[in-house]
Each structure stands twice: as C-alpha cells, then as structure tokens.
Write an enzyme that holds these catalytic residues in place. Structure first.
Site, PDB file in Angstrom:
ATOM      1  N   GLY A  86       6.892   7.110  13.587  1.00 26.99           N
ATOM      2  CA  GLY A  86       6.329   7.748  12.392  1.00 26.99           C
ATOM      3  C   GLY A  86       5.330   8.844  12.718  1.00 26.99           C
ATOM      4  O   GLY A  86       5.335   9.897  12.067  1.00 26.99           O
ATOM      5  N   HIS A 107       6.052  11.452  -1.765  1.00 26.28           N
ATOM      6  CA  HIS A 107       7.130  11.795  -2.695  1.00 26.28           C
ATOM      7  C   HIS A 107       7.269  13.292  -2.924  1.00 26.28           C
ATOM      8  O   HIS A 107       8.199  13.731  -3.588  1.00 26.28           O
ATOM      9  CB  HIS A 107       6.971  11.054  -4.021  1.00 26.28           C
ATOM     10  CG  HIS A 107       7.450   9.640  -3.943  1.00 26.28           C
ATOM     11  ND1 HIS A 107       7.206   8.827  -2.857  1.00 26.28           N
ATOM     12  CD2 HIS A 107       8.166   8.870  -4.795  1.00 26.28           C
ATOM     13  CE1 HIS A 107       7.748   7.650  -3.056  1.00 26.28           C
ATOM     14  NE2 HIS A 107       8.343   7.642  -4.227  1.00 26.28           N
ATOM     15  N   GLN A 167       2.314   6.799  -1.505  1.00 25.05           N
ATOM     16  CA  GLN A 167       3.460   7.000  -2.378  1.00 25.05           C
ATOM     17  C   GLN A 167       3.399   8.398  -3.024  1.00 25.05           C
ATOM     18  O   GLN A 167       4.394   9.124  -3.035  1.00 25.05           O
ATOM     19  CB  GLN A 167       3.441   5.913  -3.460  1.00 25.05           C
ATOM     20  CG  GLN A 167       4.703   5.810  -4.277  1.00 25.05           C
ATOM     21  CD  GLN A 167       4.589   4.737  -5.357  1.00 25.05           C
ATOM     22  OE1 GLN A 167       3.499   4.214  -5.621  1.00 25.05           O
ATOM     23  NE2 GLN A 167       5.701   4.389  -5.964  1.00 25.05           N
ATOM     24  N   LEU A 186      11.817   5.084   7.241  1.00 18.63           N
ATOM     25  CA  LEU A 186      10.715   4.298   7.803  1.00 18.63           C
ATOM     26  C   LEU A 186       9.497   4.291   6.894  1.00 18.63           C
ATOM     27  O   LEU A 186       8.641   3.431   6.999  1.00 18.63           O
ATOM     28  CB  LEU A 186      10.363   4.772   9.221  1.00 18.63           C
ATOM     29  CG  LEU A 186       9.589   6.065   9.465  1.00 18.63           C
ATOM     30  CD1 LEU A 186       8.097   5.897   9.183  1.00 18.63           C
ATOM     31  CD2 LEU A 186       9.779   6.516  10.914  1.00 18.63           C
ATOM     32  N   TYR A 187       9.419   5.268   5.971  1.00 22.87           N
ATOM     33  CA  TYR A 187       8.276   5.365   5.066  1.00 22.87           C
ATOM     34  C   TYR A 187       8.416   4.454   3.845  1.00 22.87           C
ATOM     35  O   TYR A 187       7.592   4.469   2.945  1.00 22.87           O
ATOM     36  CB  TYR A 187       8.087   6.810   4.589  1.00 22.87           C
ATOM     37  CG  TYR A 187       6.666   7.331   4.676  1.00 22.87           C
ATOM     38  CD1 TYR A 187       5.694   6.964   3.747  1.00 22.87           C
ATOM     39  CD2 TYR A 187       6.288   8.204   5.680  1.00 22.87           C
ATOM     40  CE1 TYR A 187       4.397   7.457   3.816  1.00 22.87           C
ATOM     41  CE2 TYR A 187       4.989   8.699   5.765  1.00 22.87           C
ATOM     42  CZ  TYR A 187       4.052   8.315   4.829  1.00 22.87           C
ATOM     43  OH  TYR A 187       2.774   8.801   4.926  1.00 22.87           O
ATOM     44  N   SER A 201       5.093  12.713  11.223  1.00 19.46           N
ATOM     45  CA  SER A 201       3.953  12.964  10.364  1.00 19.46           C
ATOM     46  C   SER A 201       3.145  14.175  10.862  1.00 19.46           C
ATOM     47  O   SER A 201       2.908  15.121  10.109  1.00 19.46           O
ATOM     48  CB  SER A 201       3.100  11.700  10.324  1.00 19.46           C
ATOM     49  OG  SER A 201       1.850  11.971   9.781  1.00 19.46           O
ATOM     50  N   HIS A 254       7.175  -0.583   1.163  1.00 19.79           N
ATOM     51  CA  HIS A 254       7.026  -1.422  -0.034  1.00 19.79           C
ATOM     52  C   HIS A 254       6.290  -2.733   0.197  1.00 19.79           C
ATOM     53  O   HIS A 254       5.723  -3.274  -0.751  1.00 19.79           O
ATOM     54  CB  HIS A 254       8.385  -1.591  -0.720  1.00 19.79           C
ATOM     55  CG  HIS A 254       8.899  -0.295  -1.282  1.00 19.79           C
ATOM     56  ND1 HIS A 254       9.675   0.575  -0.542  1.00 19.79           N
ATOM     57  CD2 HIS A 254       8.676   0.315  -2.473  1.00 19.79           C
ATOM     58  CE1 HIS A 254       9.928   1.651  -1.267  1.00 19.79           C
ATOM     59  NE2 HIS A 254       9.334   1.520  -2.441  1.00 19.79           N
TER      60      HIS A 254
HETATM   61  C1  HEM Z   1       4.799  -0.066  -7.765  1.00 16.13           C
HETATM   62  C2  HEM Z   1       5.328   0.149  -6.656  1.00 16.13           C
HETATM   63  C3  HEM Z   1       6.634   0.779  -6.315  1.00 16.13           C
HETATM   64  C4  HEM Z   1       7.831   0.756  -6.974  1.00 16.13           C
HETATM   65  C5  HEM Z   1       8.169   0.071  -8.280  1.00 16.13           C
HETATM   66  C6  HEM Z   1       8.746   1.539  -6.174  1.00 16.13           C
HETATM   67  C7  HEM Z   1      10.071   1.753  -6.495  1.00 16.13           C
HETATM   68  C8  HEM Z   1      10.903   2.602  -5.827  1.00 16.13           C
HETATM   69  C9  HEM Z   1      12.245   2.910  -6.215  1.00 16.13           C
HETATM   70  C10 HEM Z   1      12.968   2.333  -7.428  1.00 16.13           C
HETATM   71  C11 HEM Z   1      12.744   3.796  -5.318  1.00 16.13           C
HETATM   72  C12 HEM Z   1      14.142   4.413  -5.303  1.00 16.13           C
HETATM   73  C13 HEM Z   1      15.032   3.536  -4.471  1.00 16.13           C
HETATM   74  C14 HEM Z   1      16.438   4.048  -4.336  1.00 16.13           C
HETATM   75  O1  HEM Z   1      17.180   4.000  -5.313  1.00 16.13           O
HETATM   76  O2  HEM Z   1      16.807   4.461  -3.226  1.00 16.13           O
HETATM   77  C15 HEM Z   1      11.701   4.048  -4.354  1.00 16.13           C
HETATM   78  C16 HEM Z   1      11.817   4.919  -3.302  1.00 16.13           C
HETATM   79  C17 HEM Z   1      10.825   5.139  -2.371  1.00 16.13           C
HETATM   80  N1  HEM Z   1       9.608   4.524  -2.306  1.00 16.13           N
HETATM   81 FE1  HEM Z   1       8.862   3.231  -3.649  1.00 16.13          FE
HETATM   82  N2  HEM Z   1       8.098   2.010  -5.066  1.00 16.13           N
HETATM   83  C18 HEM Z   1       6.813   1.578  -5.127  1.00 16.13           C
HETATM   84  C19 HEM Z   1       5.825   1.809  -4.220  1.00 16.13           C
HETATM   85  C20 HEM Z   1       5.956   2.573  -3.078  1.00 16.13           C
HETATM   86  C21 HEM Z   1       4.917   2.774  -2.120  1.00 16.13           C
HETATM   87  C22 HEM Z   1       3.500   2.203  -2.172  1.00 16.13           C
HETATM   88  C23 HEM Z   1       5.423   3.567  -1.146  1.00 16.13           C
HETATM   89  C24 HEM Z   1       4.637   3.981   0.050  1.00 16.13           C
HETATM   90  C25 HEM Z   1       4.873   4.910   0.856  1.00 16.13           C
HETATM   91  C26 HEM Z   1       6.799   3.888  -1.518  1.00 16.13           C
HETATM   92  C27 HEM Z   1       7.677   4.690  -0.807  1.00 16.13           C
HETATM   93  C28 HEM Z   1       8.937   5.035  -1.232  1.00 16.13           C
HETATM   94  C29 HEM Z   1       9.768   6.028  -0.566  1.00 16.13           C
HETATM   95  C30 HEM Z   1       9.413   6.832   0.667  1.00 16.13           C
HETATM   96  C31 HEM Z   1      10.947   6.093  -1.286  1.00 16.13           C
HETATM   97  C32 HEM Z   1      12.132   7.040  -1.067  1.00 16.13           C
HETATM   98  C33 HEM Z   1      11.979   8.186  -2.029  1.00 16.13           C
HETATM   99  C34 HEM Z   1      13.149   9.120  -2.083  1.00 16.13           C
HETATM  100  O3  HEM Z   1      13.744   9.400  -1.035  1.00 16.13           O
HETATM  101  O4  HEM Z   1      13.459   9.637  -3.162  1.00 16.13           O
HETATM  102  N3  HEM Z   1       7.079   3.256  -2.684  1.00 16.13           N
HETATM  103  N4  HEM Z   1      10.606   3.293  -4.684  1.00 16.13           N
END
Ligand code: HEM
Ligand code: NAG
Ligand code: NAG
Ligand code: NAG
Ligand code: NAG
Ligand code: NAG
Length: 608
Positions: free
Chosen positions: A515, A196, A192, A373-374, A519, A377
C-alpha cells in the site's frame, strides 16, 4: 471466446496437450523478469535491467548481490521505525537527517510502482491501448493468462472456493476487534472520503474500469468529476462553492437547489439530500461531514485569496483555491494520516523539494490492486456512538439528518472518541458490509488477479511458505488450507485480511509494503509537487503557500467550526487524560505564531 476455443482444442487433442498450454502460467520468471510464451512448451524470461540473469532471472549480478545482502528486511526496518522513540526524537530534530530519511522513504517506495503504467485487466503485455485508455485502472501484475490450469496459474485447485464460504469462515466478524493502534472513526471516514476521489469503479463497464479519470488527488470528490457538475456546484462569485445555511452554519446545497445527480434511497426527504462532488457521499454522515468541512474550507480559502488579490475574477479564485486544497490534502495525508497509520516514531514530512534531484515521474495511474487493498471495511464498528446516542448501521446509513442535528462539532468529537476495527488478523468485517468484501473477491476473480504470494514477490517480500506462516495461528490456517489447498493459491484480498498483523498494528506486512508505494507515488506524483508548480505564485503567493505548509487535520476542523473546536484526531486520545475534550478555539484560529493545537494534542497523548 479464447477460452472456449482452447477448451474445444483440449477436447480434440486430449487433455495432455492442454496441461502444458501456457508455460508462463507457472510464473517461472523471478525478480520482475517478463515472461513470454514461445508456443506451448517453451518460454523466455526478459531479465533486462532487473539486476538478475539466467533462464528464470534468478542469478544476481554482483552489484545486485551486494545490495540484496546488505538490505535489511522490511520487518526489520519497520521494527526500527516503530521503536527507539528517544533516538527518533533526536533524529526528527536534525533537519538534514530527517530530510535524507524522508527522501529515502519516498524514493524507495515509489520506485516499486511502474511509471508510466504498464498493464491493465485486458492487456497482460505492454500496449498503447493499455497505456492510453484512462478508463481502465492499471494493473501492477498482469492478469493470469486465460488458458492456465488453475485460476492462480498452476497452484491450487481447479476452482476457487465459494466466495460466501470464504467470507463467512474467514472475514465475518465474531466479536469486534478494536485496532491496537487506536485508529479512530475520524480516520476511517477520512480514508473513505479521501480515497473515493480516485477509487470510483465504473459498475456499468465492470471492475476493470474507473470513472475517476484524474487517477490521483484531484479533489473530484469535492468539485465533481465533470466540468458540468463542477459548474452546477459553483456559486460563480468570489470563486466559491454553493452552500446553504442551517442553524447559522454552512452546509452543502440540496440536490433540488443545484440539480446534480446524487444517490439517495427514496425515504430520504428532499431537504436532506445534500449535493456534493461525489454522487455517493450521502451514504454515511461521516462522508457528508468531511464534505461539509472541505466545502467550508474552500470558501474560507477563497475569502483569504480575495483579500490578497481583490482584482482576481471568480475563475482564478476558484482555480487557485482548488490547488491550495489539493496541497492541504496531501500535507494532511502525509503528516497526519500516513503518519498515524505507519506507527513510525520517525516524523514524516511533506516537502516536494526532497525529490527535485531524484529520478521521479510526476504522473500517476490508479491500479486495481490498490483499490482492492484499500477495502478497509474491517475499520467499521458494529454501531456508531454519537454524543449519548447509539446508532445501528441501519439507522446510520443514508441518515443525513445526523449531520445537521448534531453539527460538525459534535460529529468530529464523537468520531475522534470512537475506536475503529483492526483490519488484518481476520474475522473483523461487520455483517452489514460483508457483501462489500465478497464483491471485492468476486471482482478480483473476474479480473484474474494473481495470488497474494505473487504480489508479495512483486513487492520484494518473501512468499509465505505455509498457511500458518501467513496467519500466524492454526485455526484460520486450517480453514484456508481446506479452501485453497495451496498457500500459493490464496487470493490477494483474502490474504490481506487474514494475514497476521504486525505486533500491535492495524495491518500485516503485505498491506503496508504494498500500500505505501501506491500511496506515496500517488501523493508525490501530483503535478503540484513538480518543480514548476511547487512555488508560492502557483497558490496565490506566500499566503496560499503557507496555508498548505501549515495544514493539519486539527486546523482544518478548527478553521471551519463555530465556537470551541473539538479535538480532531486519527487516533483515539488516551482516556486517562482528564483534560476537557474541547480546545480553545481562539487559540486554534490564531494559527502559526501562537500555540499549535496539534502540539497540544500530541503533548496530551504523548505517552501513547
Ligand atoms: C459505513 C460504512 C461503509 C459502507 C456501507 C460501505 C459500502 C461500500 C459499498 C456498497 C461499496 C461498493 C462495493 C461494490 O459493489 O463493489 C464500497 C466500495 C468501497 N469502499 Fe466502502 N463502505 C463503507 C466504509 C468504507 C471505509 C471506511 C473505507 C475505507 C477506506 C471504504 C473503502 C471502500 C473502497 C476503496 C471501495 C471501492 C470503491 C470503488 O472502487 O468504487 N469503505 N463500499
Ligand atoms: C527455470 O524454471 C523452470 C520452471 O520453474 C525450471 O524447470 C528450470 O529448471 C528453471 N531453470 C533454471 C536455470 O533454474
Ligand atoms: C528539538 O529542537 C528544538 C529547538 O531546535 C528544541 O526546542 C526541542 O526541545 C528539541 N526536541 C527534542 C525532542 O530534542
Ligand atoms: C477504453 O476501452 C474501453 C473498453 O475497450 C472502450 O469501451 C472505451 O471506449 C475506451 N476508451 C477510449 C477513450 O478509447
Ligand atoms: C436518523 O437520525 C436521527 C437523528 O438525527 C434519528 O432520530 C432517526 O431515528 C434516524 N433515522 C433512522 C431511519 O434511523
Ligand atoms: C481561550 O483563549 C483566550 C485567549 O487566549 C482566553 O482569553 C480565554 O480565557 C481562553 N478560554 C479558555 C476556556 O481557556
């Protein structure tokens, strides 16, 4: 607008004419041939340099035919790489063989990525705008044309199933499914944190746009995207970043200290609002833990560089440290992170020189599909075990006091011990993040993604022929059939999460085969991997170059915690080893010439 126009036309002419509206909707061109519509009833496939010819680019040239006949299936290659441990132990030790295989891995994967990039979500044909406007994520496959009979082109129903129903029937976790590769939360939060820096959807502009203009490993999540933010985070002394000391340990400064924007809900007290490169890293203690580790690492590297170059000014120390940290990141991602994910017995190697004689472009553009694909969750568990406490999602989110109360040491230890969820195989998304999965599907629809099977073809995989072929079971296959009607209409993200996992693996075939190219291209396409950059002087001399070339997750942690350092690992070490969970910190600090902590860890867990 276009859509309304064709709808009106449709009403006027009667719907017969409309059905044949855009002949490219049926994706007639195979093998990456390019479809151009010629009016409403004809099309042309451009098969140039695909290795195929004919109306639909389906007839192979002789050389292509030979190559394709000899080429083993991805699943076969995967099987070989994840079995025959004894053989790999020998090959890993023969440097010319290891190099040749690694070179093949890098080139065969990255050749699947268009470079320079081609489409974006608003341009399904090549254009200067799509090439040059860095505010867009690029697209690997163009969007489905607006005037197609169904959202996936011609396959499936006229309307896609309700996102909420898809999520609840196929994605929502029933009972936590642990990852059989024993992936740890230490991995999940690294994923994560690391991803990001280049996945930063610009919510204001919409899912097609990104705020991360570096399009790769630029460490903007540590230093900030804009120069202004970077300057606010910098100490302007000895190249270092600003920090604060709590209980004798270094942490990021507070928002009120440095005046940069961070996203915190109102209940978080001022004293716990840490400020780092990425606005959203207050979200979970796992992210802030990594942010803290990297901040300490930056300042540590600055100290080392200053010793080497007492005459260097703040700017040069800062800039050179940043390049070193970029190198360390790539090293750790290839040799620890991707190594773990792959499950390969073949030992991956970060060595930019492997590509110096190859045709390889040192540039990268992040694509929407890679972002989609990333969304791993399913990695997230139901609750978080830290020392003897259990935190629910609700208690864990935005709780930055966890970091300072337990310290980096204890968090690393706890996250290394806790197993993450399996990603493929369906029904493993925790309720707390189900909304994120739904959003991901909604965004894909808005961007008019092609189907999972279209992406499989794009990445040289055989399209799934039935729902059961896709899931490897009957129950979810039946649900899918009811929802989508046609296997060629299953959406990318749904497909990736319900796909049958490979044997004892975290992912299915599509996730890996799609992926890995993104990557590796992103990692090796970094400018520091190019011939003019990849030399000691770029990194302040041999000392800096060595930091990169010996970096590992374990060392990163050991070099930046006080006292005995915990095992830090992307997979949960086997519990039947009754070895103490801390390793000798003095050993870990004394780097190369003494015992390497990762070796200890590997030895302890070698039966895995
Ligand atoms: C506590 C755990 C996590 C929470 C609460 C969380 C929450 C979120 C939220 C709220 C979004 C924005 C969604 C949207 O409005 O489109 C997001 C995006 C994303 N999350 Fe998570 N996430 C968590 C863990 C992870 C993990 C472990 C990964 C592993 C790779 C991950 C990868 C992503 C990716 C790639 C995005 C898209 C980001 C972007 O394009 O801005 N997340 N997540
Ligand atoms: C090309 O594809 C179209 C549509 O899928 C099909 O009707 C046609 O027969 C194909 N042509 C050849 C030469 O295979
Ligand atoms: C690899 O080679 C080194 C020396 O070059 C040797 O010490 C080690 O035991 C070898 N490992 C294997 C698994 O063959
Ligand atoms: C990129 O495209 C978007 C959408 O058309 C536009 O708002 C933006 O100004 C463009 N950016 C640049 C730098 O041209
Ligand atoms: C945050 O974590 C602390 C432990 O550091 C815990 O005592 C507290 O209850 C948590 N806060 C919330 C809102 O759950
Ligand atoms: C750690 O290593 C140092 C130096 O090698 C040694 O003196 C010390 O006894 C070790 N401590 C433990 C707990 O093994």
């Amino acid at each position: 607008m276009h859509r309304t126009a064709s709808l009106l036309l449709c009403l006027y002419l009667g719907c017969l004419a409309c059905e044949g509206a855009n002949p490219c909707c049926s994706q007639p061109c195979q093998n990456r041939g390019v479809c151009t519509e010629l009016g409403t009833d004809a099309y042309e496939c451009d098969c140039t340099r695909t290795g195929y010819y004919g109306q639909n680019c389906t007839t192979p040239e002789l050389l292509t035919w030979i190559k394709v006949s000899l080429k083993p299936l991805p699943n076969t290659v995967h099987y070989i790489l994840t079995h025959f441990k004894g053989l790999w132990n020998i090959i890993n030790n023969i440097s010319f063989m290891r190099d040749a295989i690694m070179r093949y891995v890098l080139t065969s994967r990255s050749h699947l990525i268009d470079s320079p990039p081609t489409f974006n979500s608003d341009y399904g044909y090549k254009s200067w705008e799509a090439y040059s406007n860095l505010s867009y994520f690029t697209r690997t496959l163009p969007p489905v044309p607006q005037d197609c009979p169904t959202p996936m082109g011609v396959a499936g129903k006229k309307e896609l199933p309700d996102v909420k129903i898809v999520a609840e029937k196929l994605l929502l976790r029933r009972k936590f499914i642990p990852d059989p590769q024993r992936t740890s939360l230490m991995f999940a939060f690294f994923a994560q944190h690391f991803s990001h820096q280049f996945f930063k959807t610009d919510m204001k502009k919409g899912p097609a746009f990104t705020r991360a203009k570096g399009h790769g490993v630029d460490l903007s999540h540590i230093y900030g995207e804009e120069l202004e933010r970077q300057h606010k985070l910098r100490l302007f002394k000895d190249g270092k970043l600003k920090f604060q000391i709590l209980d004798g340990e270094v942490y990021p400064p507070t928002v009120s200290d440095v005046q940069v924007d961070m996203h915190y809900p109102p209940h978080v007290p001022e004293s716990h609002r840490f400020a780092v490169g990425h606005e959203a890293f207050g979200l979970v203690p796992g992210l802030m833990m990594y942010a803290t580790i990297w901040l300490r690492e930056h300042n540590r590297v600055c100290d080392i560089l200053k010793q080497e170059h007492p005459d260097w000014d703040d700017e040069r120390l800062f800039q050179t440290s940043r390049l070193i940290l970029i190198g360390e990141t790539i090293k750790i991602v290839i040799e620890d992170y991707v190594q773990h994910l792959s499950g390969y017995h073949f030992k991956l190697k970060f060595d930019p020189e492997l590509l110096f004689k190859e045709r390889f472009q040192y540039q990268n553009r992040i694509s929407s599909e890679f972002n989609t694909l990333y969304h791993w969750h399913p990695l997230m568990p139901d609750d978080f075990h830290i020392q003897d406490e259990v935190f629910s999602f609700k208690q864990f989110i935005f709780n930055t006091s966890i970091l300072t109360n337990y310290g980096v040491n204890n968090l690393v230890e706890s996250f290394t011990k806790q197993i993450a969820g399996r990603v493929a195989g369906g029904r493993n998304v925790a309720p707390a993040v189900l909304m994120v999965a739904m959003k991901s599907i909604e965004n894909s629809r808005q961007m008019r993604y092609q189907s999972l099977n279209a992406y499989r073809k794009r990445f040289n995989l055989k399209p799934y022929v039935s729902f059961e072929d896709m899931t490897g079971e009957k129950e979810m296959a039946a649900e899918l059939e009811e929802l989508y009607g046609d296997v060629d209409a299953v959406e990318l993200y749904t497909g990736l999460l319900v796909e049958k996992p490979r044997q004892n693996a975290i992912f299915g075939e599509t996730m890996v085969e799609m992926g890995a190219p993104y990557s590796l291209k992103g990692l090796m396409g970094n400018p520091i991997c190019s011939p003019e950059y990849w030399k000691p002087s770029t990194f302040g001399g041999k000392v800096g170059f060595d930091i990169i070339n010996t970096a590992s997750l374990q060392k990163l942690v050991c070099n930046n915690v006080k006292g005995p350092c915990p095992i830090a690992s992307f997979y949960v070490p086997n519990v039947k080893d009754s070895v103490p969970t801390t390793i000798n910190a003095s050993t870990a600090h004394s780097s190369q010439k003494e015992v390497n902590p990762t070796v200890i860890l590997k030895e302890r867990t070698s039966e895995l």
